[in-house]
Design an enzyme around this catalytic site. Sequence first.
Site, PDB file in Angstrom:
ATOM      1  N   GLU A  20      -3.802   0.068  -8.952  1.00  0.00           N
ATOM      2  CA  GLU A  20      -2.709   1.041  -9.182  1.00  0.00           C
ATOM      3  C   GLU A  20      -1.498   0.271  -9.670  1.00  0.00           C
ATOM      4  OE1 GLU A  20      -2.207   3.058  -5.322  1.00  0.00           O
ATOM      5  OE2 GLU A  20      -2.286   4.971  -6.353  1.00  0.00           O
ATOM      6  N   ASN A  41      -3.426   6.042  -1.453  1.00  0.00           N
ATOM      7  CA  ASN A  41      -3.184   6.157  -0.007  1.00  0.00           C
ATOM      8  C   ASN A  41      -2.520   7.471   0.389  1.00  0.00           C
ATOM      9  OD1 ASN A  41      -4.433   3.830   0.953  1.00  0.00           O
ATOM     10  ND2 ASN A  41      -2.735   2.585   0.182  1.00  0.00           N
ATOM     11  N   HIS A  70      -1.113  -2.852  -7.153  1.00  0.00           N
ATOM     12  CA  HIS A  70      -1.854  -2.495  -5.936  1.00  0.00           C
ATOM     13  C   HIS A  70      -3.364  -2.558  -6.131  1.00  0.00           C
ATOM     14  CE1 HIS A  70      -2.840   0.790  -2.736  1.00  0.00           C
ATOM     15  NE2 HIS A  70      -2.925  -0.419  -2.220  1.00  0.00           N
ATOM     16  N   SER A  73       0.822  -1.216   0.000  1.00  0.00           N
ATOM     17  CA  SER A  73       0.000   0.000   0.000  1.00  0.00           C
ATOM     18  C   SER A  73       0.845   1.251   0.000  1.00  0.00           C
ATOM     19  CB  SER A  73      -0.851   0.045   1.271  1.00  0.00           C
ATOM     20  OG  SER A  73      -1.708  -1.031   1.339  1.00  0.00           O
TER      21      SER A  73
HETATM   22  C1  LIG Z   1      -5.513   0.477   1.987  1.00  0.00           C
HETATM   23  C2  LIG Z   1      -5.155   0.362   0.562  1.00  0.00           C
HETATM   24  O1  LIG Z   1      -3.984   0.080   0.259  1.00  0.00           O
HETATM   25  C3  LIG Z   1      -6.085   0.643  -0.560  1.00  0.00           C
HETATM   26  C4  LIG Z   1      -7.523   0.360  -0.314  1.00  0.00           C
HETATM   27  O2  LIG Z   1      -8.038  -0.705  -0.591  1.00  0.00           O
HETATM   28  S1  LIG Z   1      -8.387   1.596   0.392  1.00  0.00           S
HETATM   29  C5  LIG Z   1     -10.015   0.961   0.578  1.00  0.00           C
HETATM   30  C6  LIG Z   1     -10.792   1.044  -0.721  1.00  0.00           C
HETATM   31  N1  LIG Z   1     -12.116   0.557  -0.491  1.00  0.00           N
HETATM   32  C7  LIG Z   1     -13.146   1.338  -0.149  1.00  0.00           C
HETATM   33  O3  LIG Z   1     -13.001   2.557  -0.048  1.00  0.00           O
HETATM   34  C8  LIG Z   1     -14.419   0.623   0.111  1.00  0.00           C
HETATM   35  C9  LIG Z   1     -15.504   1.554   0.578  1.00  0.00           C
HETATM   36  N2  LIG Z   1     -16.744   0.794   0.798  1.00  0.00           N
HETATM   37  C10 LIG Z   1     -17.543   0.403  -0.223  1.00  0.00           C
HETATM   38  O4  LIG Z   1     -17.296   0.700  -1.382  1.00  0.00           O
HETATM   39  C11 LIG Z   1     -18.766  -0.383   0.152  1.00  0.00           C
HETATM   40  O5  LIG Z   1     -19.066  -0.148   1.506  1.00  0.00           O
HETATM   41  C12 LIG Z   1     -18.592  -1.944  -0.072  1.00  0.00           C
HETATM   42  C13 LIG Z   1     -18.474  -2.197  -1.579  1.00  0.00           C
HETATM   43  C14 LIG Z   1     -17.407  -2.521   0.649  1.00  0.00           C
HETATM   44  C15 LIG Z   1     -19.829  -2.651   0.467  1.00  0.00           C
HETATM   45  O6  LIG Z   1     -20.944  -2.084  -0.127  1.00  0.00           O
HETATM   46  P1  LIG Z   1     -22.382  -2.086   0.580  1.00  0.00           P
HETATM   47  O7  LIG Z   1     -23.303  -1.446  -0.382  1.00  0.00           O
HETATM   48  O8  LIG Z   1     -22.273  -1.578   1.966  1.00  0.00           O
HETATM   49  O9  LIG Z   1     -22.686  -3.588   0.812  1.00  0.00           O
HETATM   50  P2  LIG Z   1     -23.393  -4.628  -0.096  1.00  0.00           P
HETATM   51  O10 LIG Z   1     -24.561  -4.071  -0.851  1.00  0.00           O
HETATM   52  O11 LIG Z   1     -23.649  -5.759   0.835  1.00  0.00           O
HETATM   53  O12 LIG Z   1     -22.247  -5.011  -1.092  1.00  0.00           O
HETATM   54  C16 LIG Z   1     -22.022  -4.401  -2.343  1.00  0.00           C
HETATM   55  C17 LIG Z   1     -21.259  -5.395  -3.169  1.00  0.00           C
HETATM   56  O13 LIG Z   1     -19.994  -5.674  -2.544  1.00  0.00           O
HETATM   57  C18 LIG Z   1     -19.864  -7.073  -2.283  1.00  0.00           C
HETATM   58  N3  LIG Z   1     -19.061  -7.169  -1.069  1.00  0.00           N
HETATM   59  C19 LIG Z   1     -19.285  -6.530   0.088  1.00  0.00           C
HETATM   60  N4  LIG Z   1     -18.307  -6.797   0.958  1.00  0.00           N
HETATM   61  C20 LIG Z   1     -17.459  -7.646   0.343  1.00  0.00           C
HETATM   62  C21 LIG Z   1     -16.256  -8.286   0.725  1.00  0.00           C
HETATM   63  N5  LIG Z   1     -15.695  -8.078   1.925  1.00  0.00           N
HETATM   64  N6  LIG Z   1     -15.658  -9.113  -0.166  1.00  0.00           N
HETATM   65  C22 LIG Z   1     -16.189  -9.314  -1.386  1.00  0.00           C
HETATM   66  N7  LIG Z   1     -17.309  -8.709  -1.806  1.00  0.00           N
HETATM   67  C23 LIG Z   1     -17.944  -7.891  -0.955  1.00  0.00           C
HETATM   68  C24 LIG Z   1     -21.276  -7.574  -2.191  1.00  0.00           C
HETATM   69  O14 LIG Z   1     -21.362  -8.926  -2.517  1.00  0.00           O
HETATM   70  C25 LIG Z   1     -21.970  -6.733  -3.240  1.00  0.00           C
HETATM   71  O15 LIG Z   1     -21.716  -7.268  -4.529  1.00  0.00           O
HETATM   72  P3  LIG Z   1     -22.706  -7.026  -5.777  1.00  0.00           P
HETATM   73  O16 LIG Z   1     -22.890  -5.547  -5.936  1.00  0.00           O
HETATM   74  O17 LIG Z   1     -21.929  -7.645  -6.902  1.00  0.00           O
HETATM   75  O18 LIG Z   1     -23.966  -7.730  -5.454  1.00  0.00           O
HETATM   76  N1  LIG Z   2      -6.158  -4.056   3.865  1.00  0.00           N
HETATM   77  C1  LIG Z   2      -6.329  -3.317   2.775  1.00  0.00           C
HETATM   78  O1  LIG Z   2      -7.350  -2.654   2.624  1.00  0.00           O
HETATM   79  C2  LIG Z   2      -5.274  -3.296   1.723  1.00  0.00           C
HETATM   80  C3  LIG Z   2      -4.030  -3.852   1.956  1.00  0.00           C
HETATM   81  N2  LIG Z   2      -3.088  -3.833   0.964  1.00  0.00           N
HETATM   82  C4  LIG Z   2      -1.782  -4.427   1.194  1.00  0.00           C
HETATM   83  O2  LIG Z   2      -1.895  -5.832   1.031  1.00  0.00           O
HETATM   84  C5  LIG Z   2      -0.954  -6.489   1.868  1.00  0.00           C
HETATM   85  C6  LIG Z   2      -1.684  -7.487   2.755  1.00  0.00           C
HETATM   86  O3  LIG Z   2      -2.640  -6.786   3.537  1.00  0.00           O
HETATM   87  P1  LIG Z   2      -3.905  -7.531   4.170  1.00  0.00           P
HETATM   88  O4  LIG Z   2      -4.303  -8.669   3.324  1.00  0.00           O
HETATM   89  O5  LIG Z   2      -4.886  -6.477   4.499  1.00  0.00           O
HETATM   90  O6  LIG Z   2      -3.254  -8.063   5.530  1.00  0.00           O
HETATM   91  P2  LIG Z   2      -3.701  -9.308   6.419  1.00  0.00           P
HETATM   92  O7  LIG Z   2      -3.160  -9.051   7.769  1.00  0.00           O
HETATM   93  O8  LIG Z   2      -5.148  -9.596   6.232  1.00  0.00           O
HETATM   94  O9  LIG Z   2      -2.912 -10.528   5.726  1.00  0.00           O
HETATM   95  C7  LIG Z   2      -1.535 -10.616   5.657  1.00  0.00           C
HETATM   96  C8  LIG Z   2      -1.221 -12.108   5.520  1.00  0.00           C
HETATM   97  O10 LIG Z   2       0.168 -12.256   5.227  1.00  0.00           O
HETATM   98  C9  LIG Z   2       0.621 -13.354   6.010  1.00  0.00           C
HETATM   99  N3  LIG Z   2       2.068 -13.342   6.139  1.00  0.00           N
HETATM  100  C10 LIG Z   2       2.850 -12.672   7.041  1.00  0.00           C
HETATM  101  N4  LIG Z   2       4.146 -12.959   6.816  1.00  0.00           N
HETATM  102  C11 LIG Z   2       4.180 -13.813   5.764  1.00  0.00           C
HETATM  103  C12 LIG Z   2       5.227 -14.494   5.085  1.00  0.00           C
HETATM  104  N5  LIG Z   2       6.504 -14.328   5.444  1.00  0.00           N
HETATM  105  N6  LIG Z   2       4.907 -15.323   4.067  1.00  0.00           N
HETATM  106  C13 LIG Z   2       3.623 -15.504   3.689  1.00  0.00           C
HETATM  107  N7  LIG Z   2       2.580 -14.904   4.307  1.00  0.00           N
HETATM  108  C14 LIG Z   2       2.865 -14.067   5.322  1.00  0.00           C
HETATM  109  C15 LIG Z   2      -0.099 -13.164   7.332  1.00  0.00           C
HETATM  110  O11 LIG Z   2      -0.037 -14.339   8.106  1.00  0.00           O
HETATM  111  P3  LIG Z   2      -0.112 -14.197   9.729  1.00  0.00           P
HETATM  112  O12 LIG Z   2      -1.437 -13.577  10.017  1.00  0.00           O
HETATM  113  O13 LIG Z   2       0.019 -15.603  10.169  1.00  0.00           O
HETATM  114  O14 LIG Z   2       1.046 -13.287  10.094  1.00  0.00           O
HETATM  115  C16 LIG Z   2      -1.517 -12.887   6.808  1.00  0.00           C
HETATM  116  O15 LIG Z   2      -2.188 -14.082   6.491  1.00  0.00           O
HETATM  117  C17 LIG Z   2      -0.218  -5.393   2.639  1.00  0.00           C
HETATM  118  O16 LIG Z   2       0.963  -5.056   1.963  1.00  0.00           O
HETATM  119  C18 LIG Z   2      -1.215  -4.240   2.584  1.00  0.00           C
HETATM  120  O17 LIG Z   2      -0.623  -2.976   2.725  1.00  0.00           O
HETATM  121  C19 LIG Z   2      -3.336  -3.317  -0.275  1.00  0.00           C
HETATM  122  C20 LIG Z   2      -4.559  -2.795  -0.565  1.00  0.00           C
HETATM  123  C21 LIG Z   2      -5.619  -2.704   0.425  1.00  0.00           C
END
Ligand SMILES: CC(=O)CC(=O)SCCNC(=O)CCNC(=O)[C@H](O)C(C)(C)COP(=O)(O)OP(=O)(O)OC[C@H]1O[C@@H](n2cnc3c(N)ncnc32)[C@H](O)[C@@H]1OP(=O)(O)O
Ligand SMILES: NC(=O)C1=CN([C@@H]2O[C@H](COP(=O)(O)OP(=O)(O)OC[C@H]3O[C@@H](n4cnc5c(N)ncnc54)[C@H](OP(=O)(O)O)[C@@H]3O)[C@@H](O)[C@H]2O)C=CC1
Length: 291
Positions: free
Chosen positions: A152, A190, A140, A119
């Site tokens: 990304e 991010n 990403h 991320s």
């Molecule tokens: C941190 C990083 O590195 C980068 C990132 O990822 S940042 C995070 C980016 N993500 C966001 O910002 C998500 C923001 N949230 C949302 O867009 C919505 O709340 C959400 C799509 C997660 C759920 O939507 P909702 O309207 O509240 O729920 P709901 O109507 O039950 O679900 C919408 C769809 O998502 C699916 N869904 C919900 N949660 C899910 C999950 N955890 N896994 C898979 N599918 C999921 C549902 O099945 C549904 O699919 P369809 O439209 O195909 O039927």
């Molecule tokens: N969460 C998010 O919304 C997003 C996350 N990301 C990125 O994706 C990556 C994973 O995040 P996320 O899935 O949320 O994290 P989670 O904590 O859900 O999962 C990480 C997984 O990696 C495993 N792990 C740790 N060390 C090792 C290793 N040496 N070899 C293999 N597996 C290992 C962990 O196992 P254990 O639990 O046993 O340590 C765990 O199962 C990160 O780089 C994160 O920044 C990108 C986009 C969105």
Amino acid sequence: MEIRTVGVVGAGQMGNGIAHVMALAGYDVMLNDISQDMLEKGLAKIHSNLERQVSRDKISADDMKAAMARIKPTVQLPDLGQVDLVIESATEREAVKQSIFEQLVPHLEPHTILTSNTSSISITRLASGTDRPEKFMGFHFMNPVPIMQLVELIRGIATDQETFQACSAVVEKLGKTSATSEDFPAFIVNRILMPMINEAVYTLYEGVGNVTSIDVSMKLGTNHPMGPLELADFIGLDTCLAIMNVLHDGLADTKYRPCPLLTKYVEAGWLGRKTGRGFYDYRGETPVPTR
Ligand SMILES: CC(=O)CC(=O)SCCNC(=O)CCNC(=O)[C@H](O)C(C)(C)COP(=O)(O)OP(=O)(O)OC[C@H]1O[C@@H](n2cnc3c(N)ncnc32)[C@H](O)[C@@H]1OP(=O)(O)O
Ligand SMILES: NC(=O)C1=CN([C@@H]2O[C@H](COP(=O)(O)OP(=O)(O)OC[C@H]3O[C@@H](n4cnc5c(N)ncnc54)[C@H](OP(=O)(O)O)[C@@H]3O)[C@@H](O)[C@H]2O)C=CC1
């Protein structure tokens, strides 16, 4: 080159989502985690998410069966040696990622493309620890992977055009859209999203609002699908803190300092949905704010 087989390292929320969409698009997938338990939970999550897609007529039962059959779980990292593309999606800690690449590289085919779903961490720095910086880049995905449209793509300083094109073609085959970011801390999504989430935590820390008023304000006031604290819990508070630290260290600007309250939640092990408690407590029937 055409990618046919994909190795995914890490079976957490992102890794299992990546394996899901790759298998559904027809790629053979090797899914690795250090923990057998996480692998089993990851496969169960893929199964239930595919079932949900079948029940909503997004895919057929045959598509689901074929996708599940394409995913091979393994706790042995060297089993990923033969794949065309590796997507590392383990915990957001640079030392963890470097150690994975170090262990994996001796087993890889010369043509294999290495990528990270990080991320925030420098792609150039991760690439420089491998034998193939020209075949290394950032791939990403957004959470939840089966739903979110964006991927990304981040080139490191040495990434070659062939590698970039091969990864762009994979994104296209997944039916998703790519946006290209330069390799600077936390890339585009991010760089913008995480300071907003961090500011929401400061708003809570300083008592400007409580969990409910902050999330309701942003959901109903700005039409965000989730409030920032709900979204932080969904992403994982450990991941949010790790990203803020990369921004703070990498850009050396105090405007990115992580909120002490975010640090406190992580220190408590309250990492959000994945541990059952964060800004909300998920252990009952409906989430209850913790402040
Ligand atoms: C941190 C990083 O590195 C980068 C990132 O990822 S940042 C995070 C980016 N993500 C966001 O910002 C998500 C923001 N949230 C949302 O867009 C919505 O709340 C959400 C799509 C997660 C759920 O939507 P909702 O309207 O509240 O729920 P709901 O109507 O039950 O679900 C919408 C769809 O998502 C699916 N869904 C919900 N949660 C899910 C999950 N955890 N896994 C898979 N599918 C999921 C549902 O099945 C549904 O699919 P369809 O439209 O195909 O039927
Ligand atoms: N969460 C998010 O919304 C997003 C996350 N990301 C990125 O994706 C990556 C994973 O995040 P996320 O899935 O949320 O994290 P989670 O904590 O859900 O999962 C990480 C997984 O990696 C495993 N792990 C740790 N060390 C090792 C290793 N040496 N070899 C293999 N597996 C290992 C962990 O196992 P254990 O639990 O046993 O340590 C765990 O199962 C990160 O780089 C994160 O920044 C990108 C986009 C969105």
